[in-house]
Design an enzyme around this catalytic site. Structure first.
Site, PDB file in Angstrom:
ATOM      1  N   GLY A  78       1.450   5.757 -12.438  1.00 22.43           N
ATOM      2  CA  GLY A  78       0.921   6.698 -11.445  1.00 22.43           C
ATOM      3  C   GLY A  78       1.473   8.106 -11.604  1.00 22.43           C
ATOM      4  O   GLY A  78       1.481   8.672 -12.695  1.00 22.43           O
TER       5      GLY A  78
ATOM      6  N   ASP B 164       0.875  -1.167   0.000  1.00 20.76           N
ATOM      7  CA  ASP B 164       0.000   0.000   0.000  1.00 20.76           C
ATOM      8  C   ASP B 164       0.908   1.212   0.000  1.00 20.76           C
ATOM      9  O   ASP B 164       1.836   1.307   0.804  1.00 20.76           O
ATOM     10  CB  ASP B 164      -0.957   0.021   1.190  1.00 20.76           C
ATOM     11  CG  ASP B 164      -2.157   0.901   0.867  1.00 20.76           C
ATOM     12  OD1 ASP B 164      -2.846   0.615  -0.137  1.00 20.76           O
ATOM     13  OD2 ASP B 164      -2.398   1.895   1.576  1.00 20.76           O
TER      14      ASP B 164
HETATM   15  P1  ITT Z   1      -3.480  -2.249  -5.431  1.00 21.35           P
HETATM   16  O1  ITT Z   1      -4.228  -1.756  -4.206  1.00 21.35           O
HETATM   17  O2  ITT Z   1      -4.262  -3.248  -6.219  1.00 21.35           O
HETATM   18  O3  ITT Z   1      -2.098  -2.711  -5.081  1.00 21.35           O
HETATM   19  P2  ITT Z   1      -3.529   0.560  -6.248  1.00 21.35           P
HETATM   20  O4  ITT Z   1      -3.033   1.280  -7.445  1.00 21.35           O
HETATM   21  O5  ITT Z   1      -4.952   0.802  -5.817  1.00 21.35           O
HETATM   22  O6  ITT Z   1      -3.274  -1.015  -6.464  1.00 21.35           O
HETATM   23  P3  ITT Z   1      -2.661   1.757  -3.756  1.00 21.35           P
HETATM   24  O7  ITT Z   1      -4.005   1.686  -3.143  1.00 21.35           O
HETATM   25  O8  ITT Z   1      -1.467   1.397  -2.913  1.00 21.35           O
HETATM   26  O9  ITT Z   1      -2.553   0.847  -5.065  1.00 21.35           O
HETATM   27  O10 ITT Z   1      -2.497   3.228  -4.331  1.00 21.35           O
HETATM   28  C1  ITT Z   1      -1.264   3.675  -4.674  1.00 21.35           C
HETATM   29  C2  ITT Z   1      -1.403   4.874  -5.586  1.00 21.35           C
HETATM   30  O11 ITT Z   1      -0.339   5.782  -5.254  1.00 21.35           O
HETATM   31  C3  ITT Z   1      -1.199   4.476  -7.036  1.00 21.35           C
HETATM   32  O12 ITT Z   1      -2.406   4.219  -7.707  1.00 21.35           O
HETATM   33  C4  ITT Z   1      -0.467   5.685  -7.598  1.00 21.35           C
HETATM   34  O13 ITT Z   1      -1.418   6.662  -7.921  1.00 21.35           O
HETATM   35  C5  ITT Z   1       0.359   6.156  -6.405  1.00 21.35           C
HETATM   36  N1  ITT Z   1       1.691   5.511  -6.399  1.00 21.35           N
HETATM   37  C6  ITT Z   1       2.156   4.559  -5.525  1.00 21.35           C
HETATM   38  N2  ITT Z   1       3.391   4.172  -5.845  1.00 21.35           N
HETATM   39  C7  ITT Z   1       3.728   4.867  -6.948  1.00 21.35           C
HETATM   40  C8  ITT Z   1       4.871   4.877  -7.772  1.00 21.35           C
HETATM   41  O14 ITT Z   1       5.903   4.077  -7.552  1.00 21.35           O
HETATM   42  N3  ITT Z   1       4.883   5.726  -8.813  1.00 21.35           N
HETATM   43  C9  ITT Z   1       3.845   6.526  -9.065  1.00 21.35           C
HETATM   44  N4  ITT Z   1       2.708   6.560  -8.364  1.00 21.35           N
HETATM   45  C10 ITT Z   1       2.646   5.730  -7.293  1.00 21.35           C
END
Ligand code: ITT
Length: 201
Positions: A152, A70
């Site tokens: 992201g 997360d």
């Molecule tokens: P899962 O829960 O299925 O793992 P998710 O995309 O919903 O996927 P998160 O709830 O952890 O994951 O949200 C993380 C968000 O933060 C992600 O969608 C990106 O917008 C941002 N993020 C996290 N790590 C990043 C990275 O390495 N580079 C760019 N954006 C990132």
């Protein structure tokens, strides 16, 4: 060596995690490998609790060791937003970046600092045990997108020491310095050495 489930539907995360842990597991599965119904609702008050919820639910469902990530972006000028709500900041990566740039419109260079945070939860259902790993990286939010790699917020997250955005790095380069890469390095060390403190700490 064993199988590992990565409790994520995010392809970008999956690619980075697989790359860094290659050779330490027989095979990697993401939630996209399973027919619908395995997405876990992220309704917890912290990254760690969300990661733990994802790892527990999926690990117990399949009885296979599971790693969940997360993560989020905390922007100084936005008092730490979007933070744990990063993935809900918009429907697509493009929308999330547009909203971020709009919210930072008019904010000076020196006030555009931000930090990426990643919490990994590793859950072993047979042993009934779990471990957490954390990593972060500071940078600043640019005014426009640069680079085509990563996912992201990467195209607008700049690393001043490199003079590049995170999206201008290869997966290996990003993993060497990123929040997720740092948390994964600690996890990888744990897999090889158990719970000894890593060197230089
Ligand atoms: P899962 O829960 O299925 O793992 P998710 O995309 O919903 O996927 P998160 O709830 O952890 O994951 O949200 C993380 C968000 O933060 C992600 O969608 C990106 O917008 C941002 N993020 C996290 N790590 C990043 C990275 O390495 N580079 C760019 N954006 C990132």
């Amino acid at each position: 060596m064993d199988d590992l489930i990565l409790a994520t539907t995010n392809q970008g995360k999956f690619k980075e995690i697989k790359e860094l842990l290659a050779g330490q597991f027989t095979s990697f599965h993401s939630l996209l490998d399973f027919k619908n119904g395995y997405e876990v609702v992220e309704d917890q008050p912290s990254y760690a609790e969300n990661a733990w919820k994802k790892a527990r639910k999926i690990g117990d469902r399949f009885n296979i060791d599971t790693l969940a990530d997360d993560s989020g972006l905390e922007v100084d000028a936005l008092n730490g937003r979007p933070g744990i709500y990063s993935s809900r900041y918009g429907k697509t990566d493009a929308e999330r970046i547009d909203r971020l740039l709009a919210e930072l419109d008019g904010v000076e260079e020196q006030n555009r600092g931000a930090v990426f945070k990643a919490y990994l939860a590793f859950y072993m259902p047979v042993e009934g045990r779990g471990y957490f790993f954390y990593g972060s990286i500071r940078g600043c939010i640019g005014r426009e997108r640069k680079g085509r790699g990563g996912f992201g917020f990467d195209p607008v997250f700049f690393i001043p020491e490199l003079g590049k955005s995170m999206a201008e790095l290869t997966v290996e380069e990003k993993n060497r310095i990123s929040h997720r890469g740092r948390a994964l390095a600690a996890f990888s060390h744990f897999l090889k050495r158990g719970l000894q403190a890593p060197p230089n700490r």
